[in-house]
Design a protein around this motif. Structure first.
Motif, mmCIF file in Angstrom:
data_model
loop_
_atom_site.group_PDB
_atom_site.id
_atom_site.type_symbol
_atom_site.label_atom_id
_atom_site.label_comp_id
_atom_site.label_asym_id
_atom_site.label_seq_id
_atom_site.Cartn_x
_atom_site.Cartn_y
_atom_site.Cartn_z
ATOM 1 N N VAL A 226 2.305 5.202 3.641
ATOM 2 C CA VAL A 226 2.858 4.018 4.002
ATOM 3 C C VAL A 226 2.015 3.087 5.231
ATOM 4 O O VAL A 226 1.874 2.231 5.101
ATOM 5 C CB VAL A 226 4.464 4.016 4.629
ATOM 6 C CG1 VAL A 226 5.046 2.954 5.018
ATOM 7 C CG2 VAL A 226 5.157 4.697 3.613
ATOM 8 N N GLN A 227 1.525 3.942 6.209
ATOM 9 C CA GLN A 227 0.871 3.445 7.425
ATOM 10 C C GLN A 227 -0.285 2.899 6.754
ATOM 11 O O GLN A 227 -0.877 1.846 7.408
ATOM 12 C CB GLN A 227 0.667 4.459 8.506
ATOM 13 C CG GLN A 227 1.982 5.247 9.200
ATOM 14 C CD GLN A 227 1.632 6.196 10.308
ATOM 15 O OE1 GLN A 227 0.784 6.990 9.751
ATOM 16 N NE2 GLN A 227 2.722 6.339 11.050
ATOM 17 N N THR A 228 -1.091 3.505 5.865
ATOM 18 C CA THR A 228 -2.357 3.179 5.617
ATOM 19 C C THR A 228 -2.147 1.875 4.526
ATOM 20 O O THR A 228 -2.828 0.911 4.881
ATOM 21 C CB THR A 228 -3.001 3.827 4.433
ATOM 22 O OG1 THR A 228 -3.096 5.377 5.209
ATOM 23 C CG2 THR A 228 -4.275 3.544 3.914
ATOM 24 N N LEU A 229 -1.138 1.690 3.853
ATOM 25 C CA LEU A 229 -0.887 0.419 3.255
ATOM 26 C C LEU A 229 -0.522 -0.678 4.112
ATOM 27 O O LEU A 229 -0.846 -1.911 3.927
ATOM 28 C CB LEU A 229 0.111 0.545 2.102
ATOM 29 C CG LEU A 229 0.884 -0.585 1.278
ATOM 30 C CD1 LEU A 229 -0.566 -1.217 0.747
ATOM 31 C CD2 LEU A 229 1.828 -0.246 0.212
ATOM 32 N N ARG A 230 0.435 -0.277 5.095
ATOM 33 C CA ARG A 230 0.793 -1.295 6.030
ATOM 34 C C ARG A 230 -0.336 -1.781 6.834
ATOM 35 O O ARG A 230 -0.392 -3.046 6.988
ATOM 36 C CB ARG A 230 1.982 -0.916 6.821
ATOM 37 C CG ARG A 230 2.441 -1.973 7.854
ATOM 38 C CD ARG A 230 3.650 -1.510 8.508
ATOM 39 N NE ARG A 230 4.101 -2.581 9.500
ATOM 40 C CZ ARG A 230 5.478 -2.778 9.835
ATOM 41 N NH1 ARG A 230 6.526 -1.726 9.667
ATOM 42 N NH2 ARG A 230 5.847 -3.767 10.617
ATOM 43 N N ALA A 231 -1.181 -0.998 7.205
ATOM 44 C CA ALA A 231 -2.623 -1.485 7.938
ATOM 45 C C ALA A 231 -3.380 -2.322 7.315
ATOM 46 O O ALA A 231 -3.779 -3.411 7.821
ATOM 47 C CB ALA A 231 -3.060 -0.304 8.482
ATOM 48 N N SER A 232 -3.531 -2.113 6.177
ATOM 49 C CA SER A 232 -4.291 -2.530 5.113
ATOM 50 C C SER A 232 -3.593 -4.231 4.945
ATOM 51 O O SER A 232 -4.423 -5.201 4.827
ATOM 52 C CB SER A 232 -4.574 -2.236 3.676
ATOM 53 O OG SER A 232 -5.143 -2.819 2.823
ATOM 54 N N LEU A 233 -2.448 -4.237 4.680
ATOM 55 C CA LEU A 233 -1.703 -5.645 4.554
ATOM 56 C C LEU A 233 -1.680 -6.343 5.782
ATOM 57 O O LEU A 233 -1.850 -7.719 5.778
ATOM 58 C CB LEU A 233 -0.321 -5.312 3.889
ATOM 59 C CG LEU A 233 -0.216 -4.772 2.523
ATOM 60 C CD1 LEU A 233 1.097 -4.340 1.816
ATOM 61 C CD2 LEU A 233 -0.934 -5.608 1.459
ATOM 62 N N GLN B 76 -3.808 -6.346 7.949
ATOM 63 C CA GLN B 76 -5.298 -6.916 8.376
ATOM 64 C C GLN B 76 -5.370 -8.220 7.272
ATOM 65 O O GLN B 76 -6.085 -9.195 7.657
ATOM 66 C CB GLN B 76 -6.322 -5.711 7.791
ATOM 67 C CG GLN B 76 -7.685 -6.257 8.141
ATOM 68 C CD GLN B 76 -8.722 -5.085 7.694
ATOM 69 O OE1 GLN B 76 -8.326 -4.132 7.065
ATOM 70 N NE2 GLN B 76 -9.922 -5.478 8.584
ATOM 71 N N GLN B 77 -4.931 -8.112 6.104
ATOM 72 C CA GLN B 77 -4.923 -9.312 5.147
ATOM 73 C C GLN B 77 -4.198 -10.335 5.596
ATOM 74 O O GLN B 77 -4.811 -11.538 5.710
ATOM 75 C CB GLN B 77 -4.498 -8.793 3.800
ATOM 76 C CG GLN B 77 -5.139 -7.912 3.240
ATOM 77 C CD GLN B 77 -4.913 -7.515 1.705
ATOM 78 O OE1 GLN B 77 -4.388 -8.308 0.890
ATOM 79 N NE2 GLN B 77 -4.520 -6.285 1.299
ATOM 80 N N ALA B 78 -3.016 -9.981 6.203
ATOM 81 C CA ALA B 78 -2.308 -11.248 6.727
ATOM 82 C C ALA B 78 -2.652 -11.830 8.149
ATOM 83 O O ALA B 78 -2.397 -12.956 8.466
ATOM 84 C CB ALA B 78 -0.983 -10.541 6.768
ATOM 85 N N GLY B 79 -3.417 -11.016 8.772
ATOM 86 C CA GLY B 79 -3.911 -11.320 10.019
ATOM 87 C C GLY B 79 -3.147 -11.007 11.243
ATOM 88 O O GLY B 79 -3.436 -10.882 12.420
ATOM 89 N N SER B 80 -1.662 -10.473 11.067
ATOM 90 C CA SER B 80 -1.190 -9.853 12.093
ATOM 91 C C SER B 80 0.024 -9.060 11.462
ATOM 92 O O SER B 80 0.635 -9.398 10.395
ATOM 93 C CB SER B 80 -0.630 -10.637 13.200
ATOM 94 O OG SER B 80 0.229 -11.690 12.412
ATOM 95 N N ALA B 81 0.786 -7.913 12.138
ATOM 96 C CA ALA B 81 1.869 -7.457 11.868
ATOM 97 C C ALA B 81 2.918 -8.350 11.559
ATOM 98 O O ALA B 81 3.773 -8.686 10.676
ATOM 99 C CB ALA B 81 2.148 -6.353 12.766
ATOM 100 N N LYS B 82 2.993 -9.446 12.688
ATOM 101 C CA LYS B 82 4.122 -10.630 12.411
ATOM 102 C C LYS B 82 3.919 -11.268 11.321
ATOM 103 O O LYS B 82 4.935 -11.700 10.304
ATOM 104 C CB LYS B 82 4.113 -11.177 13.634
ATOM 105 C CG LYS B 82 5.119 -12.402 13.601
ATOM 106 C CD LYS B 82 5.515 -13.186 14.972
ATOM 107 C CE LYS B 82 6.578 -14.233 14.991
ATOM 108 N NZ LYS B 82 6.566 -15.118 13.733
ATOM 109 N N ALA B 83 2.638 -11.655 11.030
ATOM 110 C CA ALA B 83 2.540 -12.438 9.871
ATOM 111 C C ALA B 83 2.805 -11.983 8.315
ATOM 112 O O ALA B 83 3.452 -12.478 7.552
ATOM 113 C CB ALA B 83 1.092 -12.733 9.670
ATOM 114 N N LEU B 84 2.505 -10.408 8.436
ATOM 115 C CA LEU B 84 2.958 -9.556 7.422
ATOM 116 C C LEU B 84 4.863 -9.844 7.023
ATOM 117 O O LEU B 84 5.214 -9.970 6.205
ATOM 118 C CB LEU B 84 2.415 -8.182 7.224
ATOM 119 C CG LEU B 84 2.804 -7.403 6.371
ATOM 120 C CD1 LEU B 84 2.319 -7.986 4.783
ATOM 121 C CD2 LEU B 84 2.236 -6.057 6.524
ATOM 122 N N ALA B 85 5.269 -9.401 8.173
ATOM 123 C CA ALA B 85 6.644 -9.360 8.228
ATOM 124 C C ALA B 85 7.384 -10.669 7.925
ATOM 125 O O ALA B 85 8.267 -10.632 7.175
ATOM 126 C CB ALA B 85 7.161 -8.986 9.575
#
Length: 220
Positions: A108-115, A117-126
């Motif tokens: 899960v951590q690996t997938l989240r880190a990858s996404l 990075q794509q989104a630009g930030s943790a907040k952007a992904l959320a």
């Protein structure tokens, strides 16, 4: 297209074309329960709490009242969608258990880190997951966990999700898991049928394209 994204897309196609059905009698034998799965109740209170999490997150993300009203309107079937998510997660986990599939925290951590990075930030992904999939930020890891379970189940079954035979095999596993759990949906929320009782407006949010929404422009 990345392998992970391709796998998720093929699974999504299988959901749409699914032939085997997961059904439930939908009786009123369990007052106060939105559903009973594997003898365990998903209470109406638990369901409403999950829905309220999403509404609170939407409110915080859209302080403008008009924009918030639009967000609510776009997710008018949130309660049914949320219940389907809660039930489907349990069915999927049973199917994965039957197939010997497991998912680690590191996955899960690996997938989240990858996404992220794509989104630009943790907040952007959320924010993107909330807007597009109705997943509250606090539930993001749970949602990603489910995504990985679905992918690993397909891999464990060795199915070609582009083929009718592959789709049939995947859904046979899901149907068997549903039978094992004896899914019973409160008729207030519909009947349990992955293809039809989603009532057209409900989705299967545990399988979708694994990429940060609106951050992979130009990729295929």
């Amino acid at each position: 297209m990345h392998r992970r994204r391709r796998t998720a897309l093929l699974l999504s196609a299988a959901i749409v074309a699914a032939a085997p059905l997961l059904t439930a009698c939908g009786n009123d034998a369990h007052p106060g329960a939105a559903a009973v799965v594997g003898g365990q109740r998903i209470t109406v209170a638990q369901l409403e709490s999950r829905v309220n999490e999403v509404r609170a997150a939407q409110r915080a993300a859209t302080p403008d009242q008009a924009q918030y009203a639009q967000a609510v309107a776009r997710t008018g079937s949130l309660t049914r969608d949320t219940l389907h998510t809660m039930v489907l997660d349990r069915v999927l986990n049973q199917a994965a258990k039957d197939a010997g599939v497991s998912v680690t925290r590191k996955d899960v951590q690996t997938l989240r880190a990858s996404l992220e990075q794509q989104a630009g930030s943790a907040k952007a992904l959320a924010d993107a997951w909330l807007q597009q999939y109705g997943v509250a930020p606090a539930r993001l890891d749970d949602s990603l966990h489910t995504e990985i379970v679905a992918q690993k189940l397909a891999a464990a079954l060795g199915v070609d999700m582009n083929s009718p035979d592959g789709q049939a095999t995947f859904w046979k596993a899901m149907s068997e898991a549903s039978k094992t759990l004896d899914v019973d949906l409160n008729p207030r929320y519909g009947s349990w049928d992955v293809q039809k009782s989603s009532r057209v407006d409900a989705k299967t949010p545990w399988v979708r394209e694994i990429t940060a929404p609106q951050t992979a422009q130009g990729t295929a």
